[in-house]
Design an enzyme around this catalytic site. Structure first.
Site, PDB file in Angstrom:
ATOM      1  N   GLY A  65     -15.651 -21.624   5.825  1.00 21.54           N
ATOM      2  CA  GLY A  65     -14.514 -22.463   6.175  1.00 21.54           C
ATOM      3  C   GLY A  65     -13.292 -22.081   5.355  1.00 21.54           C
ATOM      4  O   GLY A  65     -13.084 -20.912   5.033  1.00 21.54           O
TER       5      GLY A  65
ATOM      6  N   ALA B 227       3.298  11.493   9.831  1.00 22.28           N
ATOM      7  CA  ALA B 227       2.351  11.299   8.744  1.00 22.28           C
ATOM      8  C   ALA B 227       2.844  11.973   7.461  1.00 22.28           C
ATOM      9  O   ALA B 227       2.585  11.508   6.360  1.00 22.28           O
ATOM     10  CB  ALA B 227       0.981  11.815   9.139  1.00 22.28           C
TER      11      ALA B 227
END
Lengths: 182, 502, 516
Positions: free
Chosen positions: C171, C407
């Site tokens: 949770g 890149a």
């Protein structure tokens, strides 16, 4: 009065270490602060030397072998001695206990991966995703060092996923196929 | 009579090194071929001249590229080419091309290579000369249904073999009818890949035979002698792993009978140069002609050790047109020799190839020990070529002594960086059946409980080393190593700016 | 004071009843799950005898939902001590006490540690083993979580915060670890998820096990949530200690040095042979790292997630560094969404804590593909670009082989802010690879050629020779030096030394707007 702790925890000094081989044999050592080790309650000293000839030797009671540390991953050690590989995990009494415990509890994994046993090229894929396979059925043909090797399934089940294609190159341990146990 | 003054080695690795040794002894200038795949190998350093292989053709591997090798030989005006073993050594077309270009091919005639290389023709010749043979298809099998039919006739088990094969590739044993389709497919595709020829034939499979081969030497004047046998029964998937000479199975009488048959078949094809006639020998001493290898063999050193004959030297002298100076009666088998092939293979995982770099190598050197190798420190075992690192050949007055000396030599043979078949060789040499000479081609499956030999306390020492390394790791991570003050004592210039920019 | 007197008696009896909580029975219950108790974990973590517990007697407030029980410490042990000789704060949730569930007191204890750690400029470690929010305490426990989260964010980039998951974390509880710098998990006995298998079953009618949904293996391989996974708890804590040794205590300090016997002038000839001549052949970039760094030791982060980029901590001449290396062995070393995020986050951490960044580059480009484009490689790739450009620590790049197109820019190029940019002679720096470039530049010639394959090969070779090499970049100053691979270590150490006092004054702003 101390808080209750009864796990014999790992420290580098003066402690018990169990080398557990991948085949299941156990070697129980007592590490001494001065660098020596006790095995089966017998004090024995082994010597590790990095010799000038470029080899590392381990010596015990006159037996002397060249030894190599191939890989270390966490507490897993792959040792090469006389061209034979031994894989150990170095455990403490607690971690060993935990291991046995989890082994008992853990359900057999449903999905089994088939890794490439050696680097090579996929010559042929003999199954399709979803196909049912029996133990020993050929899954694919892998060519390495000019020899064709049939890779077979070691479980009965269903082909879950195929990660490779015909003509592709694979490295050692690349997962090629996943099989779901029946 | 031509005199070879220079020769080109169309090969690499240990056999190139081996040929160079004899050529140097004979005063012949040696040319070696350098490939991009292993530009720094030992054989190149030992050769007198190094030729770079021309621009890469991806389709054909360098040492199979007939035309380019011929061009190189012509450009460098070499008198002869030695093909070694494998590659072009049994390619009749190559031998013919050499002949056409007036280069001496150190090996038999193209015709002999062709006839013996084509197993169908070889069998026909053997039949004609009444040499014992196994039942089989006597020709190529076109489809698996045809294969099935023949197999029904001669009875299972049968073996499928590549028509132009050797060395175990394209070879499959079929135990039952149900396996035929799968095995046929595997054998043909493997044959296609390996030899560019998918044709296979069928033969009755003899269970647990010995593999006995005879070394033949013939000259161009029609003289043929044999130099005794080699026993090569220690095989895995038809790959020889250890060989010895002589064989513990042969009596002098049987040796004479089999030797004569070997000479007979060699003579039938006017064979000259060194060659090997392979037989299967069953438990009742029946022998069957298998094939003839028309080249120098990997395992030739064991014959050299027990006969004292330099086979490479005789290949060259015969190529020169010389007459063999030995008569059959001059050949004496003296003592025993064992060869261990040390391959970069992982015995613990099904002999899978172990690629990588030889970081260190320590080779045993002593009396009666010969090591043929093409590698040294820094050499790489690549997927392009076979995985052989070295051959350890040991001589002893008796078989027992040869075994003992082999074991001593193996324990001194150290290689760092790769796994080798040394533990396997040790396991064989320690095996009781092997020691008694009771071996056959199923030895590895049937008599060897464990494929590798573990030295005394080996696993314990390995475990101790693991713990030792672990404790070292733990110590390495300890506080005593860490120097915090240095990290805190910042240069004021930096500290001020660092604070300001917060 | 009279130790037998009434005053002292009350003190000791209180302590004794506290100790009863740590009974053999409870300990063994925890051991039977393959887990250590909170106090055992703490003993492992801290140098012997240095741990001081705080708030041991704090208990939960009264609640009116009847089911609440009270226990000393309220299910969490908090305190401080020395880890490898250095101050650190800890909170260790104790599953043996009320399932380690988080109530208001429990949260207050954690918050106290967070506040102290931040004041003191010392690392804080959370050992998580908790059933989640304490239902009986309702909103108070949720408020507790919120307070913890806020402090996690406050401390982010000021002190190292590390979460070690050693049991359940479910949770809202998962978000505190997610806000910290690194997450460790112990294999088989820990799991993390926002909604558990029961909810998944209810909502989607899918069966999934705890392990498959949120086990260590899932989070290390698929989700990338876990940065480190260890086989057991002892190794997890050893790994944590090892990781901490690379970090300073706070963002003003430099990381600790480690005295090393590995010399600064070690020349490593093996590096010359490691990159294959064939540009399409793979190798393991970790072999390169091993040969460069001190004693070949490095600690890889998230090794099984986005393995096409390797990020790790290591040392050069004793100094902590962060390494980012393209991994040609996986997806040819291309950049994709996951690898961009993984590297970007790593850079942000290094930059926060004054750890220099070394980039080892061999990247053919971004991974092409519909799924990549649709999943937003543009957005995610920008994170890496932003992280590199925004960082002010010393930044050094070594181009090992390929460096193409966008890149090239991303991987800490000179103009993006690289302090030193080196290249090996094997480097190929260009707008695109030979095959692609030739196909565009010689489209017509190739179409007209009789043997286009052959022509293409020749042209590609020419392209490599003339364009795709490091020398043009070197001559234009985009590369500072083309170096002999064998000297990489030497060059890097000297460059780091030169950058020791590097500082960049950034413009004043509240914060930049990183493309999250």
């Amino acid at each position: 009065m101390e808080k209750h702790t009864n796990a014999n925890l790992v420290t580098s000094e003066n402690d018990r270490f169990i080398a557990l081989s991948s085949k299941g044999s156990k070697f129980d050592f007592q590490s001494k602060p001065n660098g020596s080790f006790k095995y089966k309650n017998q004090l024995f000293d082994f010597k590790v030397t990095h010799a000038e000839d470029g080899f590392t030797y381990i010596e015990l009671n006159g037996q002397k072998y060249a030894v190599e540390l191939v890989s270390v991953n966490q507490n897993k050690y792959e040792v090469l001695i006389n061209s034979i590989t031994y894989v150990f995990t170095v455990e403490t009494p607690f971690s060993l206990k935990r291991k046995d415990l989890l082994k008992k509890q853990a359900p057999q994994s449903k999905v089994e991966s088939i890794p490439a046993p050696m680097p090579g090229k996929i010559l042929d894929v003999l199954v399709e995703e979803g196909a049912a396979v029996n133990e020993g059925d050929a899954l694919l043909v892998l060519e390495a060092m000019k020899m064709q090797n049939e890779i077979t399934s070691h479980i009965k089940g269903k082909v879950k996923k195929i990660f490779i294609k015909k003509g592709e190159n694979v490295m050692k341990d690349d997962v090629m196929i996943e099989i779901e146990r029946n | 009579m031509t005199q070879i003054k220079s020769l080109l080695i169309a090969n690499r690795g240990e056999i190139a090194v081996r040929i160079i040794a004899t050529a140097k002894k004979m005063g012949i200038k040696v040319f070696a071929i350098k490939t991009l795949k292993e530009p720094n190998e030992m054989y190149l350093q030992l050769a007198d001249e190094v030729i770079e292989f021309p621009a890469q053709n991806d389709e054909v591997p360098e040492f199979l590229d007939v035309e380019n090798i011929i061009i190189l030989a012509k450009e460098n005006k070499v008198d002869a080419i030695h093909p070694g073993y494998g590659f072009l050594s049994e390619n009749p077309y190559f031998a013919k091309r050499c002949e056409e270009e007036k280069i001496i091919f150190i090996g038999p005639s193209a015709d002999a290579i062709y006839k013996m290389g084509n197993k169908t023709i070889a069998k026909q010749i053997a039949t004609k000369h009444n040499i014992p043979l196994l039942k089989g298809s006597y020709g190529n099998v076109k489809s698996y249904s045809e294969a099935e039919e023949i197999a029904e006739n001669i009875g299972y088990p049968v073996i499928l073999k590549a028509a132009s094969g050797g060395g175990g590739r394209g070879m499959r044993i079929v135990e039952h009818k149900s396996d035929m389709q799968k095995m046929f497919r595997l054998a043909t595709s493997e044959a296609e890949k390996a030899f560019n020829d998918a044709s296979v034939f069928i033969e009755k499979y003899v269970r647990n035979p010995r593999h006995i081969e005879f070394q033949i030497l013939g000259d161009k004047l029609g003289n043929v002698i044999h130099l005794g046998e080699r026993e090569c029964s220690i095989q895995r998937k038809h790959q020889k792993l250890m060989e010895e000479a002589p064989s513990s199975a042969l009596t002098p009488q049987l040796r004479e009978i089999m030797g004569n048959e070997a000479v007979k078949i060699a003579k039938a094809v006017n064979y000259y140069s060194a060659g090997t006639v392979e037989f299967l020998l069953d438990a009742n001493n029946n022998f069957f002609f298998m094939e003839m290898n028309t080249r120098i063999q990997v395992e030739h050193p064991v014959t050299e050790m027990v006969t004292g004959v330099d086979l490479i030297e005789w290949q060259i002298r015969i190529a020169n047109g010389e007459r063999i100076s030995y008569a059959q009666k001059d050949i004496k088998i003296c003592g025993w020799a064992i060869e261990c092939r040390i391959n970069a293979e992982d015995v613990q995982s099904n002999f899978s190839p172990c690629l990588g770099t030889i970081q260190k190598i320590s080779i045993p050197r002593s009396k009666n020990v010969r090591v043929d190798t093409g590698v040294r420190e820094g050499s790489e075992i690549t997927p392009y070529f076979d995985s052989m690192i070295a051959k350890l050949i040991v001589y002893g007055e008796t078989r027992q002594k040869a075994i003992q000396t082999s074991l001593t030599a193996l324990s001194k043979f150290k290689i760092k960086g790769l796994k080798t078949t040394i533990p396997f060789c040790k396991a064989v040499l320690h095996n009781k059946a092997f020691k008694q000479g009771r071996i056959n081609t199923s030895f590895i499956q049937k008599d060897l409980d464990l494929l590798y030999y573990q030295e005394e306390n080996e696993e314990l020492l390995a475990a101790a080393f693991a713990v030792f390394s672990h404790v070292n790791e733990l110590r390495n991570d300890q506080e005593s190593q860490l120097d915090y003050e240095k990290g805190k004592a910042l240069n004021p210039w930096l500290l001020n700016k660092r604070i300001k920019s917060l | 004071m009279d130790v037998n007197g009434k005053l002292f008696k009350r003190y000791t009896s209180r302590y004794e009843s506290y100790l009863k909580q740590y009974s053999r029975e409870n300990t063994e219950k925890q051991h039977a799950k393959g887990k250590l108790t909170a106090i055992e974990r703490i003993e492992l973590l801290f140098d012997q005898g240095t741990f001081e517990e705080i708030d041991a007697f704090m208990t939960a407030a009264e609640t009116n939902f009847g089911k609440s029980t009270k226990a000393f410490g309220d299910g969490v042990i908090t305190g401080f001590g020395n880890i490898s000789g250095r101050l650190a704060f800890v909170y260790a949730q104790d599953f043996t006490v009320m399932g380690g569930s988080l109530g208001a007191a429990h949260a207050a204890k954690i918050i106290k540690m967070q506040d102290m750690a931040l004041k003191m400029g010392a690392p804080i470690i959370g050992l998580i083993d908790s059933g989640g929010a304490r239902i009986q305490e309702g909103v108070a426990s949720l408020a507790g979580y919120s307070g913890i989260f806020r402090r996690n964010v406050e401390a982010s980039g000021v002190i190292p915060q590390i979460s070690v998951i050693m049991g359940p974390a479910a949770g809202g509880a998962v978000y505190s670890p997610a806000l910290t710098d690194f997450i460790f998990m112990t294999a088989k006995t820990s799991y993390m998820f926002v909604t558990g298998p029961d909810v998944v079953k209810q909502v989607l009618n899918e069966d999934v096990s705890f392990e498959d949904l949120g086990g260590a293996s899932t989070h290390s391989k698929k989700s990338g949530v876990a940065d480190f996974v260890f086989e057991d708890e002892e190794n997890t804590i050893l790994g944590l200690k090892r990781l901490l040794s690379y970090f300073p205590s706070n963002n003003l300090e430099n990381p600790p040095f480690v005295l090393t016997d590995d010399t600064a002038d070690r020349i490593e000839e093996r590096l010359r042979d490691i990159v294959p001549d064939d540009a399409n052949k793979a190798y393991d970039v970790r072999d390169v790292i091993k040969l460069i760094v001190d004693n070949g030791r490095f600690m890889e982060v998230a090794e099984n997630f986005a393995a096409n980029i390797v990020v790790c901590f290591a040392r050069l001449a004793g100094q902590s560094i962060g390494i980012i290396a393209n991994q040609p062995k996986v997806l040819a070393g291309t950049l994709d969404i996951n690898s961009s995020i993984k590297a970007a986050r790593f850079i942000r951490f290094c930059d926060s804590f004054n750890i220099p960044i070394i980039t080892l580059e061999d990247v053919p480009g971004f991974l092409p593909g519909i799924d990549q484009e649709h999943a937003g490689i543009i957005r995610h790739g920008a994170k890496l670009l932003y992280a590199y450009a925004d960082s002010t620590v010393p930044k050094i790049t070594v181009i090992l082989r390929k460096s193409y197109g966008g890149a090239y820019c991303v991987m800490n190029s000179k103009n993006l802010g690289g302090d030193f940019n080196f290249a090996w002679p094997s480097a190929e720096i260009a707008v695109m690879g030979p095959d692609g470039a030739v196909a565009i530049l010689y489209r017509k010639e190739l179409a007209e050629s009789k043997d286009p394959a052959k022509l293409k090969k020749e042209l590609a070779a020419k392209y490599r020779e003339e364009i795709a090499n490091p020398y043009i970049a070197d001559e234009k100053g985009y590369i500072d030096e083309v170096i002999d691979p064998a000297y990489t270590r030497v060059k890097l150490i000297r460059a780091l030394k030169a950058l020791e006092n590097k500082h960049v004054l950034t413009p004043q702003r509240k914060h930049g707007n990183i493309p999250l």
